[in-house]
Enzyme design. Structure first.
Site, PDB file in Angstrom:
ATOM      1  N   GLY A 158       0.783  -1.236   0.000  1.00 18.32           N
ATOM      2  CA  GLY A 158       0.000   0.000   0.000  1.00 18.32           C
ATOM      3  C   GLY A 158       0.810   1.279   0.000  1.00 18.32           C
ATOM      4  O   GLY A 158       0.340   2.314   0.488  1.00 18.32           O
ATOM      5  N   SER A 159       2.010   1.260  -0.594  1.00 15.69           N
ATOM      6  CA  SER A 159       2.794   2.502  -0.574  1.00 15.69           C
ATOM      7  C   SER A 159       2.148   3.584  -1.448  1.00 15.69           C
ATOM      8  O   SER A 159       2.224   4.768  -1.119  1.00 15.69           O
ATOM      9  CB  SER A 159       4.253   2.252  -0.993  1.00 15.69           C
ATOM     10  OG  SER A 159       4.364   2.042  -2.367  1.00 15.69           O
ATOM     11  N   ASN A 160       1.500   3.182  -2.531  1.00 17.18           N
ATOM     12  CA  ASN A 160       0.796   4.190  -3.342  1.00 17.18           C
ATOM     13  C   ASN A 160      -0.391   4.771  -2.592  1.00 17.18           C
ATOM     14  O   ASN A 160      -0.653   5.975  -2.667  1.00 17.18           O
ATOM     15  CB  ASN A 160       0.348   3.587  -4.679  1.00 17.18           C
ATOM     16  CG  ASN A 160       1.446   3.650  -5.715  1.00 17.18           C
ATOM     17  OD1 ASN A 160       1.765   4.724  -6.218  1.00 17.18           O
ATOM     18  ND2 ASN A 160       2.051   2.512  -6.005  1.00 17.18           N
ATOM     19  N   MET A 213      -4.327  -6.388  -7.197  1.00 21.46           N
ATOM     20  CA  MET A 213      -3.825  -7.348  -8.170  1.00 21.46           C
ATOM     21  C   MET A 213      -4.895  -8.362  -8.566  1.00 21.46           C
ATOM     22  O   MET A 213      -4.705  -9.571  -8.462  1.00 21.46           O
ATOM     23  CB  MET A 213      -2.561  -8.033  -7.630  1.00 21.46           C
ATOM     24  CG  MET A 213      -1.443  -7.047  -7.290  1.00 21.46           C
ATOM     25  SD  MET A 213      -1.049  -5.863  -8.605  1.00 21.46           S
ATOM     26  CE  MET A 213       0.185  -6.808  -9.490  1.00 21.46           C
ATOM     27  N   ILE A 264      -8.027  -8.846 -11.697  1.00 20.47           N
ATOM     28  CA  ILE A 264      -8.754  -8.322 -12.853  1.00 20.47           C
ATOM     29  C   ILE A 264     -10.191  -8.123 -12.407  1.00 20.47           C
ATOM     30  O   ILE A 264     -10.772  -9.000 -11.753  1.00 20.47           O
ATOM     31  CB  ILE A 264      -8.665  -9.324 -14.024  1.00 20.47           C
ATOM     32  CG1 ILE A 264      -7.220  -9.374 -14.516  1.00 20.47           C
ATOM     33  CG2 ILE A 264      -9.631  -8.956 -15.135  1.00 20.47           C
ATOM     34  CD1 ILE A 264      -6.929 -10.477 -15.488  1.00 20.47           C
ATOM     35  N   ASN A 309      -6.520   3.481 -12.209  1.00 18.87           N
ATOM     36  CA  ASN A 309      -5.504   2.486 -11.858  1.00 18.87           C
ATOM     37  C   ASN A 309      -4.130   3.092 -12.072  1.00 18.87           C
ATOM     38  O   ASN A 309      -3.952   3.973 -12.919  1.00 18.87           O
ATOM     39  CB  ASN A 309      -5.658   1.251 -12.752  1.00 18.87           C
ATOM     40  CG  ASN A 309      -4.653   0.166 -12.425  1.00 18.87           C
ATOM     41  OD1 ASN A 309      -4.399  -0.132 -11.246  1.00 18.87           O
ATOM     42  ND2 ASN A 309      -4.050  -0.429 -13.440  1.00 18.87           N
ATOM     43  N   HIS A 358      -0.196   1.876 -12.987  1.00 18.74           N
ATOM     44  CA  HIS A 358       0.548   0.727 -13.519  1.00 18.74           C
ATOM     45  C   HIS A 358       2.006   1.142 -13.709  1.00 18.74           C
ATOM     46  O   HIS A 358       2.276   2.225 -14.230  1.00 18.74           O
ATOM     47  CB  HIS A 358      -0.068   0.279 -14.848  1.00 18.74           C
ATOM     48  CG  HIS A 358       0.587  -0.933 -15.411  1.00 18.74           C
ATOM     49  ND1 HIS A 358       0.383  -2.194 -14.899  1.00 18.74           N
ATOM     50  CD2 HIS A 358       1.479  -1.076 -16.420  1.00 18.74           C
ATOM     51  CE1 HIS A 358       1.117  -3.061 -15.577  1.00 18.74           C
ATOM     52  NE2 HIS A 358       1.790  -2.411 -16.507  1.00 18.74           N
ATOM     53  N   ASP A 410     -10.869   0.321 -18.095  1.00 16.94           N
ATOM     54  CA  ASP A 410     -11.937  -0.191 -18.954  1.00 16.94           C
ATOM     55  C   ASP A 410     -11.889  -1.709 -18.969  1.00 16.94           C
ATOM     56  O   ASP A 410     -11.167  -2.308 -18.165  1.00 16.94           O
ATOM     57  CB  ASP A 410     -11.876   0.447 -20.359  1.00 16.94           C
ATOM     58  CG  ASP A 410     -10.661  -0.012 -21.157  1.00 16.94           C
ATOM     59  OD1 ASP A 410      -9.924  -0.912 -20.697  1.00 16.94           O
ATOM     60  OD2 ASP A 410     -10.453   0.543 -22.257  1.00 16.94           O
ATOM     61  N   VAL A 469      -7.361  -5.217 -19.743  1.00 15.68           N
ATOM     62  CA  VAL A 469      -6.361  -5.044 -18.681  1.00 15.68           C
ATOM     63  C   VAL A 469      -5.358  -3.942 -19.052  1.00 15.68           C
ATOM     64  O   VAL A 469      -4.787  -3.957 -20.152  1.00 15.68           O
ATOM     65  CB  VAL A 469      -5.613  -6.376 -18.435  1.00 15.68           C
ATOM     66  CG1 VAL A 469      -4.463  -6.177 -17.447  1.00 15.68           C
ATOM     67  CG2 VAL A 469      -6.581  -7.420 -17.913  1.00 15.68           C
TER      68      VAL A 469
HETATM   69  C1  GAR Z   1       2.807  -0.621  -7.700  1.00 18.79           C
HETATM   70  O1  GAR Z   1       4.068  -0.615  -8.334  1.00 18.79           O
HETATM   71  C2  GAR Z   1       1.705  -0.554  -8.731  1.00 18.79           C
HETATM   72  O2  GAR Z   1       2.003   0.261  -9.834  1.00 18.79           O
HETATM   73  C3  GAR Z   1       1.609  -2.002  -9.140  1.00 18.79           C
HETATM   74  O3  GAR Z   1       1.699  -2.705  -7.920  1.00 18.79           O
HETATM   75  C4  GAR Z   1       2.546  -1.972  -7.029  1.00 18.79           C
HETATM   76  C5  GAR Z   1       1.823  -1.820  -5.721  1.00 18.79           C
HETATM   77  O4  GAR Z   1       2.679  -1.264  -4.758  1.00 18.79           O
HETATM   78  N1  GAR Z   1       0.391  -2.271  -9.828  1.00 18.79           N
HETATM   79  C6  GAR Z   1       0.308  -3.085 -10.886  1.00 18.79           C
HETATM   80  O5  GAR Z   1       1.248  -3.700 -11.352  1.00 18.79           O
HETATM   81  C7  GAR Z   1      -1.087  -3.175 -11.492  1.00 18.79           C
HETATM   82  N2  GAR Z   1      -1.049  -3.804 -12.781  1.00 18.79           N
HETATM   83  P1  GAR Z   1       2.106  -0.590  -3.455  1.00 18.79           P
HETATM   84  O6  GAR Z   1       1.233  -1.658  -2.771  1.00 18.79           O
HETATM   85  O7  GAR Z   1       3.317  -0.275  -2.652  1.00 18.79           O
HETATM   86  O8  GAR Z   1       1.312   0.612  -3.843  1.00 18.79           O
END
Ligand code: GAR
Length: 200
Positions: A12-14, A90, A92, A107, A109, A141, A144
């Site tokens: 969950g850093s984002n 993570m 779909i 989202n 990515h 949308d 993926v």
């Molecule tokens: C992030 O790098 C995000 O972009 C990626 O998962 C990581 C989650 O990190 N998402 C994908 O690859 C989606 N296709 P986080 O839990 O530290 O935010």
């Protein structure tokens, strides 16, 4: 106030970067009202609780996708959310889920889409020999990692990069990108013209 839900599956850093940007007043007009995860042990859930946010797991393991998505939709509707931010969620999500929240799901990515959709985008970029990598925030949308792009940020791929150093460099940009993308969406100054999300 725009009511935001964050969906995550991991550390969950984002989510935390976004929550901090909102707390600092950098994304005016919104609040995170719910954090949902398909994994009960996701670090992001614990982090959300520490911030005093409503955080719940709706476990997906062994549950048919349609059924799990219905549970997610019900929780999001009950919380009256206006926007849903996928942040390392993570899974779909089904067309039913997407059509329940048209143009309301974002989202992030870790690649410059349409390059390297799917799993381990950073590893894909390295393997491919890309010289520029980055991240994309986009509307979700039915396909993926495909919806209209809100914004992208780029980083160089260095000769000495490993998977971890490249992923870390991209992550720094991700942590800026989500707040900036949300600011654009909430500003009301941008419109979708075809696939182009542009200031009008
Ligand atoms: C992030 O790098 C995000 O972009 C990626 O998962 C990581 C989650 O990190 N998402 C994908 O690859 C989606 N296709 P986080 O839990 O530290 O935010």
């Amino acid at each position: 106030m725009t009511r935001i839900a964050v969906l995550l599956s991991g550390r969950g850093s984002n989510f935390l970067a976004l929550a901090e940007a909102i707390r600092r007043g950098l994304v005016p007009g919104c609040e995170i009202v719910l954090v949902l995860s398909n994994k009960a042990d996701a670090g992001g859930l614990e982090a959300a609780r520490k911030l005093g946010l409503e955080a719940r797991a709706i476990p997906s393991k062994g549950v048919p996708r349609a059924e799990h998505d219905q549970q997610m939709i019900a929780a999001l509707l009950a919380a009256k959310v206006d926007l849903i931010c996928l942040a390392g969620y993570m899974r779909i999500i089904s067309p039913e889920f997407i059509s329940a929240f048209p143009n309301q799901i974002l989202n992030i990515h870790p690649s410059l889409l349409p390059a390297f959709p799917g799993l381990d985008a950073q590893g894909q970029a390295l393997e491919y020999g890309a010289k520029i990598a980055g991240c994309t925030v986009h509307f979700v949308d039915e396909q993926v990692d495909h919806g209209a792009i809100i914004l992208q940020r780029q980083v160089p791929v260095l000769d000495e990069d490993t998977h971890d150093t490249l992923a870390a460099r991209i992550l720094v940009e991700e942590h800026q990108a989500y707040a900036e993308a949300l600011r654009r969406v909430l500003s009301g100054e941008y419109r979708l013209v075809g696939r182009r999300y542009i200031k009008v």
